[in-house]
Motif scaffolding. Structure first.
Motif, PDB file in Angstrom:
ATOM      1  N   THR A  64     -17.431  14.493   0.991  1.00  0.00           N
ATOM      2  CA  THR A  64     -17.267  13.107   0.561  1.00  0.00           C
ATOM      3  C   THR A  64     -15.795  12.870   0.277  1.00  0.00           C
ATOM      4  O   THR A  64     -15.193  13.579  -0.525  1.00  0.00           O
ATOM      5  CB  THR A  64     -18.094  12.822  -0.708  1.00  0.00           C
ATOM      6  N   TYR A  66     -13.109  10.359  -1.319  1.00  0.00           N
ATOM      7  CA  TYR A  66     -13.042   9.279  -2.304  1.00  0.00           C
ATOM      8  C   TYR A  66     -11.823   8.435  -1.972  1.00  0.00           C
ATOM      9  O   TYR A  66     -10.692   8.874  -2.149  1.00  0.00           O
ATOM     10  CB  TYR A  66     -12.985   9.856  -3.724  1.00  0.00           C
ATOM     11  N   GLU A  77     -16.895   5.838  -1.280  1.00  0.00           N
ATOM     12  CA  GLU A  77     -17.209   7.150  -0.729  1.00  0.00           C
ATOM     13  C   GLU A  77     -17.396   7.044   0.778  1.00  0.00           C
ATOM     14  O   GLU A  77     -18.050   6.126   1.260  1.00  0.00           O
ATOM     15  CB  GLU A  77     -18.468   7.717  -1.377  1.00  0.00           C
ATOM     16  N   ASN A 145     -10.770  14.028  -6.770  1.00  0.00           N
ATOM     17  CA  ASN A 145     -12.215  13.856  -6.637  1.00  0.00           C
ATOM     18  C   ASN A 145     -12.742  14.459  -5.334  1.00  0.00           C
ATOM     19  O   ASN A 145     -13.807  15.079  -5.314  1.00  0.00           O
ATOM     20  CB  ASN A 145     -12.598  12.387  -6.732  1.00  0.00           C
ATOM     21  N   SER A 149     -15.279  17.657  -5.398  1.00  0.00           N
ATOM     22  CA  SER A 149     -16.571  17.469  -4.759  1.00  0.00           C
ATOM     23  C   SER A 149     -16.781  18.487  -3.631  1.00  0.00           C
ATOM     24  O   SER A 149     -17.839  19.101  -3.536  1.00  0.00           O
ATOM     25  CB  SER A 149     -16.662  16.047  -4.210  1.00  0.00           C
ATOM     26  N   GLN A 152     -17.081  21.934  -5.203  1.00  0.00           N
ATOM     27  CA  GLN A 152     -18.000  21.955  -6.346  1.00  0.00           C
ATOM     28  C   GLN A 152     -17.346  22.622  -7.556  1.00  0.00           C
ATOM     29  O   GLN A 152     -17.899  23.532  -8.173  1.00  0.00           O
ATOM     30  CB  GLN A 152     -19.302  22.646  -5.955  1.00  0.00           C
ATOM     31  N   PHE A 178     -12.564  15.281 -12.695  1.00  0.00           N
ATOM     32  CA  PHE A 178     -13.009  14.148 -11.893  1.00  0.00           C
ATOM     33  C   PHE A 178     -12.531  12.830 -12.510  1.00  0.00           C
ATOM     34  O   PHE A 178     -12.699  12.613 -13.701  1.00  0.00           O
ATOM     35  CB  PHE A 178     -14.538  14.169 -11.792  1.00  0.00           C
TER      36      PHE A 178
END
Length: 182
Positions: A64, A66, A77, A145, A149, A152, A178
């Motif tokens: 994803t 951002y 997204e 971000n 993401s 993780q 984040f």
């Protein structure tokens, strides 16, 4: 009889040569047994693209991105499939106009707790410093971000050229989490 043996030897060499050529003429990316093989150089070139062990271990993954919205007050997204490598993520954000051209990843590490440390080229600091406070938050938030993401992770510490990341608005000397916008 000598002439017959010479002709037979010439035919044998020709067949060996042709057999050898047919094995090297497999389509790019395919081995003779139909399985995948390493990419081959394009016709007329002498170089084969080199990969690092980290690049070979990377897998294509949908991540994803951002991206700042048009108003600069939220992230949109977008899904994109990339080889999971920090430079590929930076390049994807650059391709969407979020990061300045020429930003390269100098080093990237994941510590024992799964937190990230990334050192990038000075182009990032220059681009970040040339925006206002909103642009700075959007650019930095997009990178942070997206990385968090994709890997993780909980935090990422970003440096530029081995130095603390500083702009006219802020000093980023602690790991970033984040970005949540109001």
């Amino acid at each position: 009889m000598k002439q017959y043996k010479g002709t037979l030897a010439a035919w044998a060499l020709a067949l060996l040569f042709l057999a050898g050529c047919s094995q090297t003429q497999a389509p790019t990316g395919q081995s003779d047994n139909g399985g995948e093989s390493a990419p081959q150089a394009e016709a007329g070139t002498d170089q084969v693209e080199q990969t690092t062990p980290e690049e070979e271990a990377a897998e294509e993954q949908e991540i994803t991105l951002y991206l700042p919205n048009d108003q600069g007050d939220a992230f949109e997204e977008a899904k994109e499939t990339v080889l999971l490598q920090p430079q590929n993520i930076v390049d994807a954000l650059t391709g969407h106009g979020v990061l300045p051209q020429g930003v390269t990843v100098n080093t990237f590490e994941v510590d024992e707790e799964g937190n990230l440390q990334m050192d990038v080229s000075q182009e990032f600091a220059v681009g970040l410093g040339s925006t206002g406070t909103t642009g700075e938050a959007m650019m930095l938030g997009s990178l942070v971000n997206t990385l968090l993401s994709a890997y993780q992770a909980e935090t990422v510490a970003i440096t530029c050229g081995g130095e603390t990341l500083e702009t006219g608005h802020n000093v980023y000397d602690t790991p970033l989490s984040f970005f949540q916008l109001p």
